[in-house]
Design a protein around this motif. Structure first.
Motif, PDB file in Angstrom:
ATOM      1  N   ALA A 106       0.844  -1.206   0.000  1.00  0.00           N
ATOM      2  CA  ALA A 106       0.000   0.000   0.000  1.00  0.00           C
ATOM      3  C   ALA A 106       0.877   1.254   0.000  1.00  0.00           C
ATOM      4  O   ALA A 106       0.570   2.246  -0.689  1.00  0.00           O
ATOM      5  CB  ALA A 106      -0.929  -0.015   1.213  1.00  0.00           C
ATOM      6  N   GLU A 107       1.990   1.242   0.749  1.00  0.00           N
ATOM      7  CA  GLU A 107       2.890   2.399   0.773  1.00  0.00           C
ATOM      8  C   GLU A 107       3.583   2.595  -0.573  1.00  0.00           C
ATOM      9  O   GLU A 107       3.742   3.722  -1.041  1.00  0.00           O
ATOM     10  CB  GLU A 107       3.939   2.210   1.878  1.00  0.00           C
ATOM     11  CG  GLU A 107       3.407   2.363   3.281  1.00  0.00           C
ATOM     12  CD  GLU A 107       4.470   2.051   4.332  1.00  0.00           C
ATOM     13  OE1 GLU A 107       5.663   1.851   3.978  1.00  0.00           O
ATOM     14  OE2 GLU A 107       4.106   1.981   5.516  1.00  0.00           O
ATOM     15  N   LEU A 108       4.007   1.476  -1.191  1.00  0.00           N
ATOM     16  CA  LEU A 108       4.712   1.584  -2.468  1.00  0.00           C
ATOM     17  C   LEU A 108       3.788   2.021  -3.598  1.00  0.00           C
ATOM     18  O   LEU A 108       4.185   2.781  -4.490  1.00  0.00           O
ATOM     19  CB  LEU A 108       5.361   0.247  -2.817  1.00  0.00           C
ATOM     20  CG  LEU A 108       6.581  -0.156  -2.005  1.00  0.00           C
ATOM     21  CD1 LEU A 108       7.009  -1.572  -2.372  1.00  0.00           C
ATOM     22  CD2 LEU A 108       7.723   0.811  -2.260  1.00  0.00           C
ATOM     23  N   MET A 109       2.566   1.535  -3.618  1.00  0.00           N
ATOM     24  CA  MET A 109       1.673   1.767  -4.749  1.00  0.00           C
ATOM     25  C   MET A 109       0.610   2.833  -4.462  1.00  0.00           C
ATOM     26  O   MET A 109      -0.398   2.892  -5.160  1.00  0.00           O
ATOM     27  CB  MET A 109       0.976   0.443  -5.119  1.00  0.00           C
ATOM     28  CG  MET A 109       1.933  -0.683  -5.442  1.00  0.00           C
ATOM     29  SD  MET A 109       3.040  -0.319  -6.788  1.00  0.00           S
ATOM     30  CE  MET A 109       2.011  -0.566  -8.182  1.00  0.00           C
ATOM     31  N   GLN A 110       0.829   3.713  -3.488  1.00  0.00           N
ATOM     32  CA  GLN A 110      -0.201   4.683  -3.104  1.00  0.00           C
ATOM     33  C   GLN A 110      -0.498   5.692  -4.212  1.00  0.00           C
ATOM     34  O   GLN A 110      -1.606   6.199  -4.325  1.00  0.00           O
ATOM     35  CB  GLN A 110       0.179   5.382  -1.812  1.00  0.00           C
ATOM     36  CG  GLN A 110       1.389   6.276  -1.906  1.00  0.00           C
ATOM     37  CD  GLN A 110       1.762   6.818  -0.550  1.00  0.00           C
ATOM     38  OE1 GLN A 110       1.072   6.593   0.429  1.00  0.00           O
ATOM     39  NE2 GLN A 110       2.852   7.557  -0.507  1.00  0.00           N
ATOM     40  N   GLY A 111       0.429   5.993  -5.073  1.00  0.00           N
ATOM     41  CA  GLY A 111       0.188   6.976  -6.137  1.00  0.00           C
ATOM     42  C   GLY A 111      -0.333   6.346  -7.428  1.00  0.00           C
ATOM     43  O   GLY A 111      -0.642   7.060  -8.371  1.00  0.00           O
ATOM     44  N   LYS A 112      -0.451   5.051  -7.494  1.00  0.00           N
ATOM     45  CA  LYS A 112      -0.878   4.375  -8.727  1.00  0.00           C
ATOM     46  C   LYS A 112      -2.400   4.289  -8.757  1.00  0.00           C
ATOM     47  O   LYS A 112      -3.008   3.759  -7.852  1.00  0.00           O
ATOM     48  CB  LYS A 112      -0.249   2.980  -8.751  1.00  0.00           C
ATOM     49  CG  LYS A 112      -0.458   2.220  -9.987  1.00  0.00           C
ATOM     50  CD  LYS A 112       0.507   2.667 -11.041  1.00  0.00           C
ATOM     51  CE  LYS A 112       0.448   1.683 -12.198  1.00  0.00           C
ATOM     52  NZ  LYS A 112       1.189   2.114 -13.303  1.00  0.00           N
TER      53      LYS A 112
END
Length: 135
Positions: A106-112
């Motif tokens: 969730a932290e890595l892909m929050q902007g996707k």
């Protein structure tokens, strides 16, 4: 002197030969039998003794096998009774790892845009597979 005898010596004049005879009642009997002392147990005794020793050995081996099998059964029962507890601990570890990985995702892909956390790219919806971790 007299002439030569047939054995090459001179005959003694005036001497007569006398036949030697056995003593009255004869000579004592000659002991010609061998004295062989008993040299140990007979063949049958050796066979019976060997059979007894082998029989006792087989009996003791059988008793040891029964004892060893009882020990194995006890150990197996103890392991089987502990297995649910070990499995529960492993399930908790798996859930904690899975929660941590979802949080990191969730932290890595929050902007996707359109990314669903925990969704898989493989078509496995509705199918649960056990985790590939060793117990």
């Amino acid at each position: 002197m007299g002439g030569p005898s047939k054995f090459g010596g001179a005959k003694v004049i005036g001497m007569t030969s006398k036949q030697e005879m056995p003593p009255p009642g004869g000579y004592p009997k000659v002991k010609h039998a061998r004295y062989l002392p008993n040299r140990g147990p007979s063949g049958a005794a050796l066979w019976l003794g060997s059979a007894f020793v082998i029989g006792v050995g087989f009996y003791m081996t059988g008793q040891e096998n029964l004892r060893r099998n009882a020990d194995k059964l006890e150990k197996r029962a103890a392991r089987l009774s502990l297995y649910p507890f070990l499995q529960a601990e492993e399930d908790l570890r798996y859930l904690e790892r899975e929660k941590g990985m979802l949080k990191e995702e969730a932290e890595l892909m929050q902007g996707k845009k359109g990314w669903v956390v925990g969704d898989t790219i493989w078509n496995r919806k509705g199918v649960w597979r056990p985790p590939t971790t060793g117990v």
